[in-house]
Design a protein around this motif. Structure first.
Motif, PDB file in Angstrom:
ATOM      1  N   VAL A 127       0.841  -6.623   5.212  1.00  0.00           N
ATOM      2  CA  VAL A 127       0.868  -5.309   4.571  1.00  0.00           C
ATOM      3  C   VAL A 127       2.305  -4.814   4.448  1.00  0.00           C
ATOM      4  O   VAL A 127       3.080  -4.868   5.398  1.00  0.00           O
ATOM      5  N   VAL A 184       0.862  -1.193   0.000  1.00  0.00           N
ATOM      6  CA  VAL A 184       0.000   0.000   0.000  1.00  0.00           C
ATOM      7  C   VAL A 184       0.888   1.230   0.000  1.00  0.00           C
ATOM      8  O   VAL A 184       1.684   1.440   0.933  1.00  0.00           O
ATOM      9  N   CYS A 200       3.002  -6.482   9.236  1.00  0.00           N
ATOM     10  CA  CYS A 200       3.260  -5.252   8.468  1.00  0.00           C
ATOM     11  C   CYS A 200       4.765  -5.021   8.355  1.00  0.00           C
ATOM     12  O   CYS A 200       5.505  -5.176   9.330  1.00  0.00           O
ATOM     13  N   ALA A 259      -4.312   0.272   4.749  1.00  0.00           N
ATOM     14  CA  ALA A 259      -3.337  -0.660   5.336  1.00  0.00           C
ATOM     15  C   ALA A 259      -3.925  -1.374   6.552  1.00  0.00           C
ATOM     16  O   ALA A 259      -3.807  -2.601   6.692  1.00  0.00           O
ATOM     17  N   ALA A 310       0.970   4.902   2.885  1.00  0.00           N
ATOM     18  CA  ALA A 310       0.357   4.222   4.037  1.00  0.00           C
ATOM     19  C   ALA A 310       0.587   4.953   5.354  1.00  0.00           C
ATOM     20  O   ALA A 310       0.108   4.526   6.395  1.00  0.00           O
ATOM     21  N   GLY A 348       3.802  -1.392   3.914  1.00  0.00           N
ATOM     22  CA  GLY A 348       3.373   0.014   3.926  1.00  0.00           C
ATOM     23  C   GLY A 348       4.493   0.910   3.435  1.00  0.00           C
ATOM     24  O   GLY A 348       5.605   0.869   3.985  1.00  0.00           O
TER      25      GLY A 348
END
Ligand SMILES: NC(=O)c1ccc[n+]([C@@H]2O[C@H](COP(=O)([O-])OP(=O)(O)OC[C@H]3O[C@@H](n4cnc5c(N)ncnc54)[C@H](OP(=O)(O)O)[C@@H]3O)[C@@H](O)[C@H]2O)c1
Length: 237
Positions: A32, A10, A56, A22, A13, A34
């Protein structure tokens, strides 16, 4: 592979719509990745996602820089790309500086090339993937102050449609989500009471999640969302 499995990159983010996307995609089960310039804000996003049990990985890079972006994203295999990072300087054309013009074109247009070219070949090789780009209803028609920003968002719509036709039979879905006004810090503004009529970043994240969750045989290519409220009427000049 069904929605919520795999990884989702993404862009933008660190705040606003991209941050909401996100968080939503992490909740839906994606790992994710980011991306934005602000390292501190990306670390805070990662901490929030991890605290909620998600995954993440932050990548801090200026997406308007082709070389830095290629280096930062090299070797990444992602299942979903959300091209969200964008900037808008809304003013009459004669008042726009060349630097302001370039900032919008470099991020809203050229970064689509840098980021998508980094991850799309892998999707095509694997025969699956989704590319969802955030456009704007501001790219559908002419408006005062939108000569550059609106044109970059018209580019998003046109580029997305051509790309969709080029890759859909190779297992990659390409979509564009076009919001109306969203209460964020877009354009350097701090959201206030006057923005209460607008969509929230979470509304846009819901729309993106909906696009990504469509059954394998269904391609939601273009989705326009607006607030059900209207902007406050301006007093006549
Ligand atoms: N807000 C609206 O009313 C609205 C309506 C329709 C469409 N949109 C679109 O929605 C998208 C997100 O907008 P937003 O409202 O969430 O804006 P925002 O709050 O200003 O967030 C923009 C995001 O892009 C990142 N970014 C900016 N320049 C960057 C660069 N050079 N390299 C990497 N990342 C960069 C920012 O992070 P860093 O500063 O940390 O890099 C931030 O995460 C944009 O494409 C915008 O055109 C917005």
């Amino acid at each position: 592979m069904s929605a919520g499995e795999g990884s989702a990159l993404v862009t933008g983010a660190s705040r606003g719509i991209g941050r909401a996307i996100a968080l939503r995609l992490a909740r839906d089960g994606y790992e994710v990745i980011g991306v934005a310039r602000g390292r501190g804000a990306l670390d805070a996003l990662r901490d929030e996602i991890v605290a909620a049990g998600g995954r993440c990985r932050p990548i801090a890079v200026d997406l308007s820089n082709a070389q830095d972006t290629a280096q930062a994203l090299s070797g990444l295999d992602v299942d979903v790309l959300v091209n969200n990072a964008g900037t808008g300087i809304i003013k009459p054309f004669v008042d726009l500086s060349l630097d302001e013009w370039r900032a919008m074109v470099d991020l809203n247009v050229n970064a689509l090339f840098h980021v998508t070219r980094a991850v799309l070949p892998g999707m095509l090789q694997r025969g699956r993937g989704q590319v969802c780009t955030i456009g704007s209803i501001g790219g559908r028609s002419a408006w005062v102050g939108g000569s550059c920003y609106g044109a970059t968002k018209a580019f998003v719509t046109s580029w997305s449609e051509s790309l969709m036709l080029e890759v859909r039979e190779r297992g990659v879905k390409v979509s564009v989500v076009m919001p109306g006004g969203v209460a964020t810090e877009f354009g350097g503004k701090v959201p206030n009471e006057a923005d209460r009529w607008k969509l929230t970043p979470e509304d846009v994240a819901d729309a993106v999640a909906h696009v990504l969750a469509a059954p394998g045989s269904v391609l939601v290519h273009r989705l326009e969302i607006r607030s059900s409220a209207a902007p406050p009427k301006r007093p006549p000049p």
